[in-house]
Motif scaffolding. Sequence first.
Motif, mmCIF file in Angstrom:
data_model
loop_
_atom_site.group_PDB
_atom_site.id
_atom_site.type_symbol
_atom_site.label_atom_id
_atom_site.label_comp_id
_atom_site.label_asym_id
_atom_site.label_seq_id
_atom_site.Cartn_x
_atom_site.Cartn_y
_atom_site.Cartn_z
ATOM 1 N N UNK A 1 0.781 -0.997 0.019
ATOM 2 C CA UNK A 1 0.034 -0.013 0.047
ATOM 3 C C UNK A 1 0.918 1.307 0.041
ATOM 4 N N UNK A 2 0.419 2.271 -0.745
ATOM 5 C CA UNK A 2 1.151 3.572 -0.520
ATOM 6 C C UNK A 2 -0.031 4.612 -0.304
ATOM 7 N N UNK A 3 0.207 5.285 0.862
ATOM 8 C CA UNK A 3 -0.943 6.395 1.183
ATOM 9 C C UNK A 3 -0.405 7.545 0.744
ATOM 10 N N UNK A 4 -1.226 8.549 0.102
ATOM 11 C CA UNK A 4 -0.866 9.605 -0.362
ATOM 12 C C UNK A 4 -1.731 10.716 0.299
ATOM 13 N N UNK A 5 -1.131 11.934 0.617
ATOM 14 C CA UNK A 5 -1.945 13.025 1.066
ATOM 15 C C UNK A 5 -2.174 13.862 -0.215
ATOM 16 N N UNK B 1 -1.082 -0.554 -20.467
ATOM 17 C CA UNK B 1 -1.231 0.624 -20.033
ATOM 18 C C UNK B 1 0.053 1.153 -19.676
ATOM 19 N N UNK B 2 0.904 0.729 -18.855
ATOM 20 C CA UNK B 2 2.354 1.147 -18.814
ATOM 21 C C UNK B 2 2.980 1.537 -20.021
ATOM 22 N N UNK B 3 3.132 0.545 -20.827
ATOM 23 C CA UNK B 3 3.864 0.680 -22.291
ATOM 24 C C UNK B 3 3.103 1.946 -23.068
ATOM 25 N N UNK B 4 1.763 1.801 -23.213
ATOM 26 C CA UNK B 4 1.038 2.888 -24.099
ATOM 27 C C UNK B 4 1.171 4.125 -23.412
ATOM 28 N N UNK B 5 1.345 4.300 -22.215
ATOM 29 C CA UNK B 5 1.622 5.659 -21.580
ATOM 30 C C UNK B 5 2.958 5.903 -21.423
ATOM 31 N N UNK B 6 4.038 5.313 -21.701
ATOM 32 C CA UNK B 6 5.284 5.581 -21.666
ATOM 33 C C UNK B 6 5.889 5.635 -20.078
ATOM 34 N N UNK B 7 5.463 4.625 -19.523
ATOM 35 C CA UNK B 7 5.406 4.959 -17.990
ATOM 36 C C UNK B 7 6.633 4.240 -17.640
ATOM 37 N N UNK B 8 7.635 4.880 -16.880
ATOM 38 C CA UNK B 8 9.074 3.846 -16.275
ATOM 39 C C UNK B 8 8.742 4.012 -14.923
ATOM 40 N N UNK B 9 9.055 2.811 -14.179
ATOM 41 C CA UNK B 9 9.143 2.790 -12.851
ATOM 42 C C UNK B 9 10.485 1.876 -12.213
ATOM 43 N N UNK B 10 11.245 2.150 -11.667
ATOM 44 C CA UNK B 10 12.454 1.373 -11.173
ATOM 45 C C UNK B 10 11.650 0.189 -10.325
ATOM 46 N N UNK B 11 12.314 -0.944 -10.678
ATOM 47 C CA UNK B 11 11.929 -2.140 -9.828
ATOM 48 C C UNK B 11 11.187 -3.100 -10.700
ATOM 49 N N UNK B 12 11.063 -4.244 -10.290
ATOM 50 C CA UNK B 12 10.368 -5.407 -11.232
ATOM 51 C C UNK B 12 9.001 -5.283 -11.125
ATOM 52 N N UNK B 13 8.362 -5.200 -12.279
ATOM 53 C CA UNK B 13 6.748 -5.107 -12.273
ATOM 54 C C UNK B 13 6.178 -6.569 -11.565
ATOM 55 N N UNK B 14 5.141 -6.609 -11.597
ATOM 56 C CA UNK B 14 4.442 -7.796 -10.532
ATOM 57 C C UNK B 14 4.963 -7.857 -9.254
ATOM 58 N N UNK B 15 5.576 -6.996 -8.760
ATOM 59 C CA UNK B 15 5.857 -7.070 -7.290
ATOM 60 C C UNK B 15 4.817 -5.993 -6.702
ATOM 61 N N UNK B 16 4.375 -6.190 -5.447
ATOM 62 C CA UNK B 16 3.039 -5.448 -5.048
ATOM 63 C C UNK B 16 3.546 -3.991 -4.873
ATOM 64 N N UNK B 17 4.561 -3.697 -4.436
ATOM 65 C CA UNK B 17 4.939 -2.082 -4.257
ATOM 66 C C UNK B 17 5.268 -1.445 -5.745
ATOM 67 N N UNK B 18 5.896 -2.345 -6.529
ATOM 68 C CA UNK B 18 6.009 -1.668 -8.009
ATOM 69 C C UNK B 18 4.707 -1.243 -8.407
ATOM 70 N N UNK B 19 3.982 -2.559 -8.490
ATOM 71 C CA UNK B 19 2.483 -2.247 -9.262
ATOM 72 C C UNK B 19 1.587 -1.049 -8.513
ATOM 73 N N UNK C 1 2.995 1.603 -7.577
ATOM 74 C CA UNK C 1 3.699 2.952 -8.276
ATOM 75 C C UNK C 1 3.049 2.869 -9.533
ATOM 76 N N UNK C 2 3.017 1.820 -10.181
ATOM 77 C CA UNK C 2 2.704 1.969 -11.585
ATOM 78 C C UNK C 2 1.256 2.459 -11.655
ATOM 79 N N UNK C 3 0.320 1.740 -10.917
ATOM 80 C CA UNK C 3 -1.051 2.149 -10.619
ATOM 81 C C UNK C 3 -1.298 3.592 -10.679
ATOM 82 N N UNK C 4 -0.680 4.251 -9.786
ATOM 83 C CA UNK C 4 -0.888 5.615 -9.594
ATOM 84 C C UNK C 4 -0.398 6.662 -10.575
ATOM 85 N N UNK C 5 0.821 6.183 -11.618
ATOM 86 C CA UNK C 5 1.079 6.882 -12.701
ATOM 87 C C UNK C 5 0.079 6.685 -13.834
#
Length: 186
Positions: free
Chosen positions: A25-29, A145-163, A165-169
């Motif tokens: 989980x990532x909680x944002x204010x 969606x990540x490819x379509x929108x040219x989103x880059x995130x560090x780390x391995x996709x399909x780990x919960x935390x990276x996913x 981050x990808x979801x928010x982007x």
Amino acid sequence: MIVTVLDTETTGLDIDKHEVIEIALISYLSDRDGNRYIMKSYEQKIKPQNIEQANPRALQINGYTEEAWLSARPASDVLSEVKGLVEKSDILLGQNLIFDLRFINEMCQRLNIDAPVFPAYIDTKSIADKLVKANWLEKSGMDYLVEHYNIEVEGRAHTALVDCERTMLVWDKLLKEVDEEYSLFT
């Protein structure tokens, strides 16, 4: 407003025999001006109880190995922490979030633990599905969606935390896309 992105990794898709083995989980204010600040980032591997029932492809996708899960914690310990974060949130955000919420509820039921009271939620896959219907997108899956929108995130996709981050982007990109044609959702 507190927006919490939630993601799980599971041993397969069948809620009756598969289980959650990682949660993040990532909680944002979010303030009134649209600024977002990370309040809490949480990631935990969960000790599987029925790994012999796991789908080998699911384990390959989420990177499960016995060695990587040596420090995994019991689900009951993790759930109390997750419950606290979820219940402090105003909105949950996730990709195919209903899948994650069902698995969390099932895990709570199996352990005889009160499930979190989930706040309102936004599912990026549901929004992307509407854009697919409108021929704005070809697919609604996260990798597409990540490819379509040219989103880059560090780390391995399909780990919960990276996913998370990808979801928010992806959410940010979908908001822009939807803003162009609000009538899709009315």
